[in-house]
Design a protein around this motif. Structure first.
Motif, mmCIF file in Angstrom:
data_model
loop_
_atom_site.group_PDB
_atom_site.id
_atom_site.type_symbol
_atom_site.label_atom_id
_atom_site.label_comp_id
_atom_site.label_asym_id
_atom_site.label_seq_id
_atom_site.Cartn_x
_atom_site.Cartn_y
_atom_site.Cartn_z
ATOM 1 N N HIS A 1 0.842 -1.177 0.000
ATOM 2 C CA HIS A 1 0.000 0.000 0.000
ATOM 3 C C HIS A 1 0.880 1.229 0.000
ATOM 4 N N VAL A 2 0.639 2.126 -0.963
ATOM 5 C CA VAL A 2 1.449 3.331 -1.091
ATOM 6 C C VAL A 2 0.930 4.417 -0.158
ATOM 7 N N GLN A 3 1.817 5.016 0.583
ATOM 8 C CA GLN A 3 1.458 6.151 1.441
ATOM 9 C C GLN A 3 2.362 7.326 1.108
ATOM 10 N N LEU A 4 1.766 8.519 1.107
ATOM 11 C CA LEU A 4 2.484 9.727 0.738
ATOM 12 C C LEU A 4 2.235 10.800 1.789
ATOM 13 N N VAL A 5 3.302 11.478 2.196
ATOM 14 C CA VAL A 5 3.184 12.552 3.174
ATOM 15 C C VAL A 5 3.948 13.764 2.670
ATOM 16 N N GLU A 6 3.216 14.866 2.484
ATOM 17 C CA GLU A 6 3.837 16.098 2.016
ATOM 18 C C GLU A 6 4.234 16.985 3.197
ATOM 19 N N GLY A 24 7.462 8.925 0.617
ATOM 20 C CA GLY A 24 6.580 7.818 0.305
ATOM 21 C C GLY A 24 7.021 6.511 0.921
ATOM 22 N N SER A 25 6.082 5.607 1.033
ATOM 23 C CA SER A 25 6.385 4.252 1.463
ATOM 24 C C SER A 25 5.572 3.303 0.606
ATOM 25 N N GLY A 26 6.108 2.108 0.400
ATOM 26 C CA GLY A 26 5.385 1.116 -0.375
ATOM 27 C C GLY A 26 5.412 1.347 -1.857
ATOM 28 N N TRP A 27 6.309 2.197 -2.338
ATOM 29 C CA TRP A 27 6.330 2.458 -3.780
ATOM 30 C C TRP A 27 7.584 1.872 -4.441
ATOM 31 N N SER A 28 7.420 1.417 -5.676
ATOM 32 C CA SER A 28 8.529 1.033 -6.545
ATOM 33 C C SER A 28 8.016 1.058 -7.974
ATOM 34 N N LYS A 75 13.383 7.914 -0.229
ATOM 35 C CA LYS A 75 12.070 7.668 -0.833
ATOM 36 C C LYS A 75 11.258 8.961 -0.830
ATOM 37 N N ALA A 76 11.897 10.019 -1.299
ATOM 38 C CA ALA A 76 11.229 11.314 -1.306
ATOM 39 C C ALA A 76 11.299 11.947 -2.688
ATOM 40 N N VAL A 77 10.278 12.736 -2.992
ATOM 41 C CA VAL A 77 10.250 13.541 -4.210
ATOM 42 C C VAL A 77 10.216 14.998 -3.775
ATOM 43 N N ILE A 78 11.155 15.753 -4.294
ATOM 44 C CA ILE A 78 11.311 17.147 -3.890
ATOM 45 C C ILE A 78 10.823 18.069 -4.996
ATOM 46 N N LEU A 79 9.954 19.007 -4.643
ATOM 47 C CA LEU A 79 9.520 20.053 -5.565
ATOM 48 C C LEU A 79 10.124 21.365 -5.083
ATOM 49 N N ALA A 96 0.651 9.492 -6.735
ATOM 50 C CA ALA A 96 1.465 8.423 -7.317
ATOM 51 C C ALA A 96 0.584 7.350 -7.934
ATOM 52 N N ASP A 97 1.133 6.711 -8.945
ATOM 53 C CA ASP A 97 0.432 5.575 -9.555
ATOM 54 C C ASP A 97 1.397 4.860 -10.489
ATOM 55 N N LYS A 98 1.238 3.558 -10.609
ATOM 56 C CA LYS A 98 2.081 2.804 -11.532
ATOM 57 C C LYS A 98 1.752 3.141 -12.974
ATOM 58 N N THR A 99 0.510 3.543 -13.221
ATOM 59 C CA THR A 99 0.104 3.856 -14.589
ATOM 60 C C THR A 99 -0.110 5.346 -14.782
ATOM 61 N N GLY A 100 0.511 6.170 -13.930
ATOM 62 C CA GLY A 100 0.377 7.616 -14.039
ATOM 63 C C GLY A 100 1.133 8.108 -15.254
ATOM 64 N N GLY A 101 2.053 9.023 -15.014
ATOM 65 C CA GLY A 101 2.855 9.520 -16.123
ATOM 66 C C GLY A 101 2.079 10.444 -17.038
#
Length: 120
Positions: A1-6, A24-28, A75-79, A96-101
């Motif tokens: 399960h993907v979790q995101l915290v900004e 994030g956690s649970g993402w690859s 496991k972070a994305v920086i804006l 986030a999503d595997k089919t995002g983009g």
């Protein structure tokens, strides 16, 4: 399960900068995007990046002022937001999503709670 915290939002004067972080956690092998939404306006994608490729895309509305990057160890994305304008104000969300983009927010299954950016 993907979790995101900004985190990292706040109030700044026009011309200032803020560094937003999405941990994030649970993402690859996933696509991560930053969206923003001002009151009464549609949600807008501003930047996105692939967690494996590291290929980044920046929306025309913020090109030259915002950058997006990956910190794989954390496991972070920086804006990074620079030269902020009052019209940049709004709630900023990490998604986030595997089919995002894409810039289509409907293509993202996982969302954080958001962090508020106010530019005066």
């Amino acid at each position: 399960h993907v979790q995101l915290v900004e985190s990292g939002g706040g109030s700044v004067q026009a011309g200032g900068s803020l560094t937003l972080s999405c941990v994030g956690s649970g993402w690859s092998h996933i696509n991560i995007a930053w969206f923003r939404q001002a009151p009464g306006k549609a949600r807008e994608g501003v930047a996105r990046i692939g967690s494996t490729s590291g290929t980044a895309f920046i929306a025309d509305s913020v090109k030259g002022r915002f950058t997006i990057s990956l910190d794989k160890e954390k496991k972070a994305v920086i804006l990074q937001t620079n030269s902020l304008k009052p019209e940049d104000s709004g709630m900023y969300y990490c998604a986030a999503d595997k089919t995002g983009g894409t810039w289509d927010s409907l293509m993202y299954s996982y969302w954080g709670q958001g962090t508020q950016v106010t530019v005066s």
